[in-house]
Design an enzyme around this catalytic site. Structure first.
Site, PDB file in Angstrom:
ATOM      1  N   HIS A  64       0.848  -1.190   0.000  1.00  0.00           N
ATOM      2  CA  HIS A  64       0.000   0.000   0.000  1.00  0.00           C
ATOM      3  C   HIS A  64       0.890   1.249   0.000  1.00  0.00           C
ATOM      4  O   HIS A  64       2.104   1.160   0.217  1.00  0.00           O
ATOM      5  CB  HIS A  64      -0.925   0.004   1.222  1.00  0.00           C
TER       6      HIS A  64
HETATM    7  C1  T46 Z   1       2.751   0.840   7.004  1.00  0.00           C
HETATM    8  C2  T46 Z   1       3.538  -0.385   7.277  1.00  0.00           C
HETATM    9  C3  T46 Z   1       4.995  -0.119   7.448  1.00  0.00           C
HETATM   10  C4  T46 Z   1      -4.627  -0.393  13.258  1.00  0.00           C
HETATM   11  O1  T46 Z   1      -5.761  -0.659  13.697  1.00  0.00           O
HETATM   12  N1  T46 Z   1      -3.891   0.621  13.795  1.00  0.00           N
HETATM   13  C5  T46 Z   1      -2.649   0.946  13.351  1.00  0.00           C
HETATM   14  O2  T46 Z   1      -2.010   1.881  13.869  1.00  0.00           O
HETATM   15  C6  T46 Z   1      -2.112   0.183  12.270  1.00  0.00           C
HETATM   16  C7  T46 Z   1      -0.713   0.506  11.725  1.00  0.00           C
HETATM   17  C8  T46 Z   1      -2.849  -0.825  11.727  1.00  0.00           C
HETATM   18  N2  T46 Z   1      -4.084  -1.112  12.217  1.00  0.00           N
HETATM   19  C9  T46 Z   1      -4.827  -2.258  11.658  1.00  0.00           C
HETATM   20  C10 T46 Z   1      -5.244  -2.130  10.204  1.00  0.00           C
HETATM   21  C11 T46 Z   1      -5.319  -3.579   9.750  1.00  0.00           C
HETATM   22  O3  T46 Z   1      -6.576  -4.100  10.083  1.00  0.00           O
HETATM   23  O4  T46 Z   1      -4.007  -3.420  11.724  1.00  0.00           O
HETATM   24  C12 T46 Z   1      -4.263  -4.276  10.626  1.00  0.00           C
HETATM   25  C13 T46 Z   1      -2.995  -4.603   9.878  1.00  0.00           C
HETATM   26  O5  T46 Z   1      -2.556  -3.421   9.168  1.00  0.00           O
HETATM   27  P1  T46 Z   1      -1.853  -3.506   7.752  1.00  0.00           P
HETATM   28  O6  T46 Z   1      -2.365  -4.650   6.982  1.00  0.00           O
HETATM   29  O7  T46 Z   1      -1.963  -2.157   7.129  1.00  0.00           O
HETATM   30  O8  T46 Z   1      -0.355  -3.823   8.167  1.00  0.00           O
HETATM   31  P2  T46 Z   1       0.965  -3.700   7.282  1.00  0.00           P
HETATM   32  O9  T46 Z   1       2.035  -4.391   8.013  1.00  0.00           O
HETATM   33  O10 T46 Z   1       0.726  -4.134   5.881  1.00  0.00           O
HETATM   34  O11 T46 Z   1       1.269  -2.114   7.232  1.00  0.00           O
HETATM   35  C14 T46 Z   1       1.644  -1.415   8.390  1.00  0.00           C
HETATM   36  C15 T46 Z   1       0.914  -0.069   8.465  1.00  0.00           C
HETATM   37  O12 T46 Z   1      -0.493  -0.285   8.416  1.00  0.00           O
HETATM   38  C16 T46 Z   1       1.308   0.836   7.329  1.00  0.00           C
HETATM   39  O13 T46 Z   1       0.857   2.164   7.592  1.00  0.00           O
HETATM   40  O14 T46 Z   1       3.243   1.766   6.389  1.00  0.00           O
HETATM   41  O15 T46 Z   1       3.055  -1.169   8.378  1.00  0.00           O
END
Ligand code: T46
Length: 139
Positions: free
Chosen positions: A47
């Protein structure tokens, strides 16, 4: 962009590294999060963010971060506690877990807001071509 944290070394007691908002990190930190117990070989990310800026570091293990601003790509390997990267707005990121137990820590410029995420690569490229980030989304 690579950032190296200031570190106080002590051969008897170990090292202490630190960063300060608006000095070493070019924004006010509003949120800290960390990702751990990720199975080896996992790919996360996939993303970009419209506005959010973040600093990423890996205090333990090894994680490859592939950044893409729609024009060029750059790979960073995070494998030292005092080596960090600044990821600005409008940068697509893929993260690859390369070592068992690796931890990814993130300091972010804003609170969690799902509407700031672009999770569709075609939509990201469309915004790049429309000049959404005014070509300021450097790697
Ligand atoms: C990024 C990379 C480096 C929350 O509820 N609160 C939060 O502060 C974050 C970061 C995520 N979430 C939830 C959203 C999703 O349901 O946690 C779940 C997993 O998030 P995501 O699939 O976006 O995780 P990554 O590892 O792909 O990405 C994360 C960050 O979301 C993103 O901003 O830059 O780490």
């Amino acid at each position: 962009m690579l950032i190296e944290s200031k570190t106080v070394n002590n051969k008897d007691f170990g090292n202490l590294s630190f960063l300060e908002s608006n000095k070493d990190i070019p924004f006010d930190i509003k949120r800290i999060y960390y990702i751990y117990e990720v199975p080896l070989g996992t790919k996360r990310g996939m993303h970009a963010h419209k506005d959010l800026k973040q600093v990423l570091w890996c205090p333990y293990g090894e994680i490859d971060i592939v950044l893409d601003n729609g024009i060029e790509k750059k790979k960073y390997t995070l494998n030292e506690p005092n080596k960090l990267i600044l990821v600005g707005s409008g940068v697509w990121r893929d993260m690859y877990w390369k070592k068992e137990g690796a931890v990814l820590c993130v300091a972010a410029s804003d609170y969690y807001d799902e509407s700031d995420y672009i999770r569709d690569y075609d939509e990201f490229i469309k915004l790049v071509k429309e000049g959404y980030w005014n070509n300021e989304n450097k790697l």
